[in-house]
Design an enzyme around this catalytic site. Sequence first.
Site, mmCIF file in Angstrom:
data_model
loop_
_atom_site.group_PDB
_atom_site.id
_atom_site.type_symbol
_atom_site.label_atom_id
_atom_site.label_comp_id
_atom_site.label_asym_id
_atom_site.label_seq_id
_atom_site.Cartn_x
_atom_site.Cartn_y
_atom_site.Cartn_z
ATOM 1 N N LYS A 111 0.832 -0.753 0.013
ATOM 2 C CA LYS A 111 -0.196 -0.099 0.095
ATOM 3 C C LYS A 111 1.019 1.369 -0.293
ATOM 4 O O LYS A 111 0.519 2.180 -0.717
ATOM 5 C CB LYS A 111 -1.040 0.153 0.875
ATOM 6 C CG LYS A 111 -2.272 -1.132 1.412
ATOM 7 C CD LYS A 111 -2.704 -1.007 2.538
ATOM 8 C CE LYS A 111 -2.354 -1.032 4.358
ATOM 9 N NZ LYS A 111 -2.109 -2.313 4.229
ATOM 10 N N ARG A 139 -9.722 0.802 9.558
ATOM 11 C CA ARG A 139 -9.013 -0.443 9.692
ATOM 12 C C ARG A 139 -10.234 -1.427 10.415
ATOM 13 O O ARG A 139 -9.934 -2.443 11.287
ATOM 14 C CB ARG A 139 -7.922 -0.549 11.244
ATOM 15 C CG ARG A 139 -6.362 -0.849 9.467
ATOM 16 C CD ARG A 139 -5.756 -0.443 10.606
ATOM 17 N NE ARG A 139 -3.926 -1.154 10.228
ATOM 18 C CZ ARG A 139 -2.902 -0.531 10.085
ATOM 19 N NH1 ARG A 139 -3.119 0.466 9.261
ATOM 20 N NH2 ARG A 139 -2.314 -1.615 10.247
ATOM 21 N N ARG A 190 11.515 -7.907 5.447
ATOM 22 C CA ARG A 190 11.799 -5.890 6.195
ATOM 23 C C ARG A 190 12.265 -5.562 6.807
ATOM 24 O O ARG A 190 13.199 -5.109 7.091
ATOM 25 C CB ARG A 190 9.886 -5.272 5.020
ATOM 26 C CG ARG A 190 10.371 -4.353 5.751
ATOM 27 C CD ARG A 190 8.728 -2.951 5.107
ATOM 28 N NE ARG A 190 7.791 -3.510 6.095
ATOM 29 C CZ ARG A 190 6.426 -2.910 6.192
ATOM 30 N NH1 ARG A 190 6.154 -2.757 4.865
ATOM 31 N NH2 ARG A 190 5.405 -3.271 7.444
ATOM 32 N N ARG A 199 11.912 -1.381 12.197
ATOM 33 C CA ARG A 199 9.943 -1.539 13.088
ATOM 34 C C ARG A 199 10.137 -2.445 13.743
ATOM 35 O O ARG A 199 10.384 -3.893 12.610
ATOM 36 C CB ARG A 199 9.326 -1.783 11.613
ATOM 37 C CG ARG A 199 8.990 0.072 10.936
ATOM 38 C CD ARG A 199 7.727 -0.602 9.880
ATOM 39 N NE ARG A 199 6.777 -0.671 10.389
ATOM 40 C CZ ARG A 199 5.916 -1.161 9.875
ATOM 41 N NH1 ARG A 199 5.257 -0.561 8.687
ATOM 42 N NH2 ARG A 199 4.496 -1.532 10.118
ATOM 43 N N ARG A 245 -0.352 -9.078 13.548
ATOM 44 C CA ARG A 245 -0.827 -8.360 12.919
ATOM 45 C C ARG A 245 -2.015 -9.033 11.928
ATOM 46 O O ARG A 245 -2.855 -8.176 11.305
ATOM 47 C CB ARG A 245 -0.291 -7.134 12.077
ATOM 48 C CG ARG A 245 0.953 -6.463 13.013
ATOM 49 C CD ARG A 245 2.231 -6.012 12.597
ATOM 50 N NE ARG A 245 2.361 -5.410 11.281
ATOM 51 C CZ ARG A 245 3.362 -5.163 11.249
ATOM 52 N NH1 ARG A 245 4.788 -6.212 11.396
ATOM 53 N NH2 ARG A 245 3.311 -4.406 9.648
HETATM 54 P P1 AMP Z 1 1.348 0.207 9.399
HETATM 55 O O1 AMP Z 1 2.044 1.309 8.820
HETATM 56 O O2 AMP Z 1 -0.229 0.938 8.573
HETATM 57 O O3 AMP Z 1 1.572 -1.313 8.979
HETATM 58 O O4 AMP Z 1 -0.093 0.407 10.806
HETATM 59 C C1 AMP Z 1 1.171 -0.138 11.500
HETATM 60 C C2 AMP Z 1 0.474 -0.089 13.080
HETATM 61 O O5 AMP Z 1 0.171 1.687 13.264
HETATM 62 C C3 AMP Z 1 -0.542 -0.884 13.182
HETATM 63 O O6 AMP Z 1 0.209 -2.282 13.343
HETATM 64 C C4 AMP Z 1 -1.187 -0.178 14.112
HETATM 65 O O7 AMP Z 1 0.292 -0.220 15.380
HETATM 66 C C5 AMP Z 1 -1.032 1.490 14.282
HETATM 67 N N1 AMP Z 1 -1.666 1.217 12.792
HETATM 68 C C6 AMP Z 1 -1.839 2.102 11.930
HETATM 69 N N2 AMP Z 1 -3.211 2.753 11.513
HETATM 70 C C7 AMP Z 1 -3.684 2.449 11.858
HETATM 71 C C8 AMP Z 1 -5.482 2.320 12.270
HETATM 72 N N3 AMP Z 1 -5.669 2.623 10.847
HETATM 73 N N4 AMP Z 1 -5.941 2.259 13.403
HETATM 74 C C9 AMP Z 1 -5.274 1.372 14.731
HETATM 75 N N5 AMP Z 1 -4.176 1.347 13.915
HETATM 76 C C10 AMP Z 1 -3.360 1.705 13.479
#
Ligand code: AMP
Length: 190
Positions: A14, A89, A128, A134, A146
């Site tokens: 994404k 989400r 990654r 991360r 996740r």
């Molecule tokens: P991402 O970079 O999109 O993979 O997000 C990394 C982490 O950020 C996720 O595993 C959640 O802990 C948090 N996070 C990101 N976006 C959201 C969201 N829309 N709702 C809740 N937690 C989020």
Amino acid sequence: MKNIVLFGPPGVGKGTQANFLRDLYQLIHISTGDVFRYNIKNNTALGILAKSYMDNGDLVPDEVTINMLEAEVDKNSNANGFIFDGFPRTTSQATALDAFLNAKNAPIKAMIALEVPQEILVERLVNRGLTSDRPDDQNEEKIRHRFNEYKTKTAVLIDYYTKQNKFHSVNGVGSLEEITKRLQKVLDAL
Ligand code: AMP
């Protein structure tokens, strides 16, 4: 105005594709994960709150995330449109986003889901994790957690947007250029 939700499980591409689409269509790219990571890096109150959830691979609570997202949109009031990456989400986030954007007369035009088999995604994220800092990419158990969050709380949004006739699916396996072209085909037809 083209407001797009770029959707899919962790590691599906994404963020990478949103960067290409942002440049091609002059849209603002908002990644809630990136905004949280920026806040963690800068040790803000929001970052401190989000960190424990993120490090464990849990979703950050809805209210916190929704308020943050709305503030990011309002920072860019002259935008052509937005690509939402990693948001919504949960169903609560999706209904909040609809209410927020409808009040601005700028509803979501489409939700585009990138599709890649899960075992390929686990492999991508483990790789990654070898080079990124991360914490949530560092072990396979967290990565699988996740995916579980995605399946139990997020995947239901496919139905949510299908009911609004906004759901589109794009094959996320292939070269970066091929995948961008597939996404462009959907965007150009909107
Ligand atoms: P991402 O970079 O999109 O993979 O997000 C990394 C982490 O950020 C996720 O595993 C959640 O802990 C948090 N996070 C990101 N976006 C959201 C969201 N829309 N709702 C809740 N937690 C989020």
